[in-house]
Design a protein around this motif. Structure first.
Motif, PDB file in Angstrom:
ATOM      1  N   PRO A 143     106.160  77.039  17.882  1.00 55.94           N
ATOM      2  CA  PRO A 143     106.196  77.171  16.963  1.00 55.94           C
ATOM      3  C   PRO A 143     105.218  77.452  15.539  1.00 55.94           C
ATOM      4  N   GLY A 162     106.362  73.588  14.786  1.00 56.49           N
ATOM      5  CA  GLY A 162     105.363  73.911  14.373  1.00 56.49           C
ATOM      6  C   GLY A 162     105.891  73.119  12.956  1.00 56.49           C
ATOM      7  N   ASN A 180     101.079  71.981  14.288  1.00 56.88           N
ATOM      8  CA  ASN A 180      99.766  72.993  13.927  1.00 56.88           C
ATOM      9  C   ASN A 180      99.769  72.759  12.613  1.00 56.88           C
TER      10      ASN A 180
END
Length: 233
Positions: A143, A162, A180
């Motif tokens: 991420p 991410g 994200n």
């Protein structure tokens, strides 16, 4: 007479574990929304099987019976709900999944450095490089930034990033970039045979991808709320 030996108490061992969960946000009319779910399942059978699912009810006003009917409808589609968000706890019954709060766009978080190493800790990497292929059934989750894979991604495998995803071989599994909220993330691959592509929650399944692009180098990006997939020149 010997005193009885008191058995030692066994401590309960607890472990934390993180999963990437799908968050469903139902809209009204619910029946039309369920038809969209049915269409997704028809294009990609088994897509939601074994996946943690959270229902976000903040966009609808459902009664307790309405929530129960929605949960039953999802269960009939083999979608098991892990928890519920965006609703008053009074509308839930003890038999329903628990009320959750504090969820983030990606539930997998990088581990924090140990206190003893805090002063010397270096900045965490913003990219992950894998020199070996991602085989069927494997999952790669990063991420914090981009993921680059020098090999291929097998059918049934999954890559979650991410940032952007770069695959120097064939992409036959699932690739999810920008988890994200990174809307400018892209997905690149040298041979597109993907089961699913997603950027910031917007996705396309295998049936949505132009047949003319199959087996060719391709890239995917977001244009507004629409995913574009084109040949990579």
């Amino acid at each position: 007479m010997e005193a009885a030996v008191k058995p030692q108490r066994q401590m309960v061992r607890l472990r934390g574990r993180s999963y990437v969960a799908f968050v469903f946000v139902p809209t009204v009319p619910i029946q039309d929304w369920l038809q969209e779910i049915d269409a997704t399942i028809a294009r990609s059978p088994g897509f939601f099987v074994g996946r943690p699912v959270v229902i976000d009810l903040s966009s609808v006003d459902l009664s307790q019976s309405g929530i129960g009917h929605l949960l039953t409808s999802l269960q009939d589609r083999n979608i098991r709900v892990l928890g519920i968000e965006g609703v008053e706890e009074a509308r839930l019954t003890p038999m329903m999944p628990p009320l959750l709060s504090g969820g983030r766009s990606c539930v997998v978080e990088p581990s924090a450095p140990k206190k003893a190493e805090a002063k010397t800790a270096t900045k965490p990497p913003t990219s992950l490089l894998l020199e070996s292929p991602v085989r069927s059934g494997q999952t790669v989750i990063f991420p914090d930034g981009d993921v680059t894979i020098l090999g291929s991604v097998g059918s049934g495998a999954e890559v979650v990033a991410g940032g952007s995803i770069h695959i120097y071989g064939a992409l036959r599994g699932r690739a999810m970039a920008g988890v994200n909220g990174h809307t400018s993330a892209r997905i690149y691959c040298q041979k597109i045979e993907a089961e699913l592509l997603a950027i910031d929650g917007f996705y396309q399944t295998a049936d949505d991808i132009d047949e003319a692009l199959r087996g060719r180098p391709a890239q995917a990006w977001l244009q507004g709320n629409t995913m574009r997939i084109t040949a990579l020149n």
